[in-house]
Design an enzyme around this catalytic site. Structure first.
Site, PDB file in Angstrom:
ATOM      1  N   LYS A  53       0.847  -1.204   0.000  1.00 56.76           N
ATOM      2  CA  LYS A  53       0.000   0.000   0.000  1.00 56.76           C
ATOM      3  C   LYS A  53       0.874   1.242   0.000  1.00 56.76           C
ATOM      4  O   LYS A  53       0.650   2.191  -0.754  1.00 56.76           O
ATOM      5  CB  LYS A  53      -0.925  -0.003   1.220  1.00 56.76           C
ATOM      6  CG  LYS A  53      -2.086  -0.968   1.063  1.00 56.76           C
ATOM      7  CD  LYS A  53      -2.802  -1.195   2.363  1.00 56.76           C
ATOM      8  CE  LYS A  53      -3.804  -2.345   2.201  1.00 56.76           C
ATOM      9  NZ  LYS A  53      -4.309  -2.877   3.447  1.00 56.76           N
ATOM     10  N   GLN A  97      -5.274  -1.820   9.370  1.00 54.67           N
ATOM     11  CA  GLN A  97      -5.157  -3.172   8.816  1.00 54.67           C
ATOM     12  C   GLN A  97      -5.816  -4.193   9.743  1.00 54.67           C
ATOM     13  O   GLN A  97      -5.565  -4.209  10.951  1.00 54.67           O
ATOM     14  CB  GLN A  97      -3.671  -3.502   8.601  1.00 54.67           C
ATOM     15  CG  GLN A  97      -3.410  -4.819   7.903  1.00 54.67           C
ATOM     16  CD  GLN A  97      -3.863  -4.852   6.445  1.00 54.67           C
ATOM     17  OE1 GLN A  97      -3.886  -3.824   5.766  1.00 54.67           O
ATOM     18  NE2 GLN A  97      -4.245  -6.006   5.966  1.00 54.67           N
ATOM     19  N   ASP A 120     -11.589   2.410   3.661  1.00 52.52           N
ATOM     20  CA  ASP A 120     -12.025   1.022   3.528  1.00 52.52           C
ATOM     21  C   ASP A 120     -13.537   0.893   3.344  1.00 52.52           C
ATOM     22  O   ASP A 120     -14.029  -0.155   2.941  1.00 52.52           O
ATOM     23  CB  ASP A 120     -11.673   0.250   4.815  1.00 52.52           C
ATOM     24  CG  ASP A 120     -10.442  -0.625   4.662  1.00 52.52           C
ATOM     25  OD1 ASP A 120     -10.215  -1.136   3.558  1.00 52.52           O
ATOM     26  OD2 ASP A 120      -9.726  -0.784   5.670  1.00 52.52           O
TER      27      ASP A 120
HETATM   28  N1  GUN Z   1      -7.118  -7.153   5.834  1.00 57.05           N
HETATM   29  C1  GUN Z   1      -7.359  -7.918   4.728  1.00 57.05           C
HETATM   30  N2  GUN Z   1      -8.041  -7.209   3.813  1.00 57.05           N
HETATM   31  C2  GUN Z   1      -8.239  -5.979   4.335  1.00 57.05           C
HETATM   32  C3  GUN Z   1      -8.871  -4.801   3.850  1.00 57.05           C
HETATM   33  O1  GUN Z   1      -9.413  -4.729   2.749  1.00 57.05           O
HETATM   34  N3  GUN Z   1      -8.837  -3.744   4.696  1.00 57.05           N
HETATM   35  C4  GUN Z   1      -8.254  -3.800   5.903  1.00 57.05           C
HETATM   36  N4  GUN Z   1      -8.298  -2.708   6.662  1.00 57.05           N
HETATM   37  N5  GUN Z   1      -7.665  -4.871   6.388  1.00 57.05           N
HETATM   38  C5  GUN Z   1      -7.659  -5.949   5.596  1.00 57.05           C
END
Ligand code: GUN
Length: 287
Positions: A53, A97, A120
């Protein structure tokens, strides 16, 4: 006829290049879109995601702010950091996350993120807006699925969509997004009676259960579109989706591979959400 393979890597690259152009335009107005990523603990897979990211954020000319906290971080400390990020004008998107360590109340953390910075799309306010069809942050993976269908020129109106899986992250939001595009939507789950029969009538199958190859190839209606959101590790190295790929590809008109299908779209759409958030800030400032 062989199925069209929907190339998520190529589509994600196209989305990113479009984002980069728009980031340039915003920067000319004095706004640099900023994404904050918060990682608690040292889960290796989460660390890889977070690293990707950050890298993509910087590649697209965005501001990236990373916060890596130890696994024993208290709820209060984490909430304090979120408050700081909510107030930070350089930050337009905040992502915590998941999964969080067991002692953390995940719901409380997600609700602490400002709904205006919820990259998200997990905040109940934004989930509610999605449910009533209002503009909102769209959860990244389902948003990526919609972009893939648009890219192949697929119109969902009037189509039978069968979603396999009812998670808050993929199944439910992707169903709502298909509904907003006028599809007839069925959501299946572990207690669905005769899953095979339901999948057999689908024009579009969206599989998001996280079980290796549980959707069988011979359930796919000839000519259907198959979107496989699953990424399952089998053995040491091999990754497979939730759909039996080779057999499904013999019947489908279009199908996403695993890996290289939906996976690459998620981060691209996270950056898209951050960009859209920064654009909204810019519009408000110029009012
Ligand atoms: N962990 C696995 N996929 C995701 C996601 O799309 N967003 C977040 N915040 N954590 C994750």
């Amino acid at each position: 006829m062989a199925a069209q393979i929907i190339d998520g890597k190529a589509i994600a690259a196209k989305v990113r290049s479009r984002i980069a152009g728009q980031v340039e335009q915003l920067k000319a107005k004095g706004i640099t879109p900023g994404l904050a990523v918060v990682l608690v603990g040292d889960d290796p897979a989460s660390r890889v995601y977070v690293g990707m990211k950050k890298k993509m954020c910087l590649e697209l000319g965005m501001h990236s702010s990373d916060h890596e906290l130890p696994a024993d971080t208290s709820q209060a400390k984490l909430l304090e950091l979120i408050d700081q990020l909510n107030a930070d004008e350089r930050i337009h998107g905040i992502l915590v996350q998941l999964p969080l360590p067991a002692h953390i109340d995940t719901d409380q953390v997600l609700e602490a993120i400002s709904p205006m910075k919820d990259a998200d799309g997990f905040h109940p306010y934004n989930v509610g807006r999605l449910a009533i069809g209002k503009p909102t942050f769209q959860p990244c993976t389902p948003y990526g699925v919609m972009v893939m269908l648009e890219e192949i020129g697929y119109d969902l109106q009037g189509k039978e969509v069968v979603v396999v899986g009812r998670s808050n992250i993929v199944g439910k939001p992707v169903a709502l997004m298909c509904l907003a595009r006028h599809a007839t939507v069925t959501i299946c789950h572990s207690r669905t009676r005769d899953l095979a029969e339901v999948v057999r009538r689908a024009d579009v199958v969206i599989a998001a259960v996280g079980k290796a190859e549980m959707v069988k190839g011979d359930w796919i209606k000839p000519g259907a579109v198959v979107i496989d959101v699953g990424i399952n590790r089998v053995g040491e190295k091999k990754l497979v989706g939730d759909v039996e790929y080779a057999a499904a590809a013999e019947r489908a008109s279009a199908i996403t591979p695993v890996p290289g299908g939906v996976g690459p779209m998620t981060i691209a759409m996270l950056l898209q959400n951050t960009l859209e958030s920064a654009q909204r800030t810019g519009n408000e400032a110029s009012r």
